[in-house]
Every structure is written in C-alpha cells, then in structure tokens.
Design a protein around this motif. Structure first.
Motif: not given
Length: 312
Positions: A176-177, A193-194, A199-200, A203-207
């Motif tokens: 994912f990274v 951007r934030k 971290q993203l 979050e994508d995996m949790r989604f």
C-alpha cells in the motif's frame, strides 16, 4: 418552515417515504427507503424533512451509513419540491439542521447519468444542489466514474506476466505504501499532503478490512522472478462485488501491468458467481479509466462527490 428528523413524530417517517419526488435527479422509492431502513443503513434519525406550516413536505434529506456506523457516512438523497421558489435556501437550512444533529458534515454523493452535463434540466438541478452544499460547508467537488462489469462483457484476457500470492499484513502494508507514490487518485493525493504514506496505508488497510469483502481475497502481485509489482484487493459493497483497490509500484508502471491486475480481480469475482462488479475512479485518473474500458467495464454513472475541504 419546520425542520425535523423522522423521529419527531410517529408519522414523520411515512411522510418522508411517501414524498412525491419530482425533478430530473433520480429519487429513492418508498420501498427502497424501507429496505435500507431494514438493513440499518438508513436510520430514522438520519432522515430529515422540511415542512410548511400546513405540514406539507417541502424537502427531504436522507443520509446513509453502514449497518454498524455510529454516524452517517454520506448524504444519499436531497430533494426539494419543484414549486419551492428558492430551493437553495430550503436545502441549505435542511442540511445545516442535519449536520448540527450529527455533529459532522458527511459528504454528498450525487449520482448522475454519464451525459448529465448535456441536459439543461439536470444541470439546473445539480446547480442548486451544488450551491446549497457549498453554503453548508461541502464546497470541495470531485467527479468520479462509476463502472460496472457484467458477464455479457466477457472475461478480460491475461497474459500471465504476473503471479499472484497471499501475503502477510506487513507485506500488504508495504505494498500500500509503495503504490501510493505518484498516485493519480485525488483522495490519495489529498491525504498525502497531511500525513505520511505509512499512516495512509494503515488507514486504507483498515478501510478495506471493514468492507464486506474477505481478507483472504487479497493478493500481492509479482513478476515471475519474484520482483514486487503491486497488489490486488478484491472487495465488496453491501450491494455488489467490487474491484476495491489495485495498484502497480512506480518502477513497474507504463508496462500495462494494471490490465493484468484488473483482469485477475475480475476473473476472481466472476469465478465466485458475481453477476455485477462495480468500480470507481476519478475522472482525472485517465490511465485507470482506460484500463476499465479495455477490461469490458462500462460507465454506468457519474458520481459527483461534494465534501468539506480537507485541512492541510
């Protein structure tokens, strides 16, 4: 004008469901509303009405969430009676009331036919919805293509240039990274951007773990010599099998490997008996849209997403 949720009195829900929707934007039927209520994806407290002093329904707003959602995820339906002189004002007040009750401003998914911009009545209906959404804080717009595959399209061919295998959570997190670098997906670009890519990715995996699809469907993609190429995350919605998430690592892009990954996801769902596979991509993500076209997916609608600006 009175603003109220469907919990306000015993007949409010019936009035909301029976609202005689007019205008060119597709409306939800009473049967569909009650079906979503039974699935706990609509809630009485997420259905709001605007009524005049005589109790006539002037507008309705219906928000949607997953069966286990604590708060609504998206506005699914916004309608104002065609006889209302200022639909923007009525819709703005209705949305503000709902947002205040929820303590959040869910995005608005407005589903439109692919040729909506060529139809004057539809462009006017979209215009007042855009303006009301903007006034209530949903000023950021993204347009997405919603694709569908059905068995009539046939299965996309695969050349066998990639292998697919199961992987650990850590391996998928790394994938994912890597595929997020240089992404053309607007939401991914905004998030990067934030926050950092890891971290993203988390979050994508949790989604996708929270989606109706199974973790066991996920596959890492590699070249025959074991070189990482990307990932395939077949998924599902509450209604259909779904492409989910797919990507190619930056150093392998431009070789047509996205077609191989999409073909694998399509063939996987088809083998499980899927009669419809859905997918979405931003209108600005031209390479992904072209891959869907080549794989036999057809655009079924344009999804206009109106949401609050993302803070930096």
């Amino acid at each position: 004008m009175r603003l109220l949720p469907a919990t306000a009195d015993p007949t409010a829900l019936d009035r909301a469901a029976a609202y005689p929707a007019d205008g060119p934007v597709a409306a939800l039927s009473s049967e569909k509303i009650r079906e979503e209520l039974d699935a706990n994806q609509f809630r009485r407290e997420w259905i709001w009405l605007a009524e005049d002093e005589d109790g006539q329904v002037l507008a309705r707003a219906l928000w949607w969430g997953r069966a286990d959602s604590e708060r609504p995820i998206a506005l699914d339906c916004l309608q104002v009676r065609s006889t209302v002189a200022d639909p923007v004002a009525v819709a703005t007040r209705l949305l503000d009331a709902g947002h205040a009750a929820f303590g959040t401003r869910p995005l608005y998914n407005l589903s439109l036919p692919p040729d909506w911009s060529t139809q004057s009545e539809l462009t006017q209906a979209v215009s007042w919805r855009r303006e009301a959404s903007s006034r209530t804080g949903l000023s950021r717009e993204i347009q997405r293509l919603r694709y569908e595959w059905t068995p009539a399209a046939g299965l996309p061919e695969t050349s066998g240039r990639l292998t697919f295998r199961e992987g650990s959570d850590e391996e998928f997190l790394e994938a994912f990274v890597r595929v997020s670098a240089g992404s053309l997906d607007q939401a991914t670009l905004d998030e990067l951007r934030k926050k950092d890519a890891r971290q993203l990715a988390e979050e994508d995996m949790r989604f996708y773990l929270d989606c109706p699809g199974e973790r066991s469907w996920w596959r890492l993609t590699e070249l025959p010599d074991g070189t990482p190429a990307g990932l395939a995350v077949p998924s599902a919605t509450p209604y259909n099998r779904n492409v989910g998430y797919l990507g190619v690592v930056p150093e392998q892009r431009g070789k047509g490997l996205i077609d191989e990954i999409l073909a694998e996801i399509t063939r996987f769902h088809a083998a499980e008996g899927a009669e419809r596979i859905t997918a979405t991509t931003d209108t600005t993500n031209i390479p992904m849209a072209a891959a869907f076209d080549r794989a036999g997916y057809e655009v079924s609608e344009i999804r206009m997403v109106l949401e609050a600006p993302r803070s930096a």
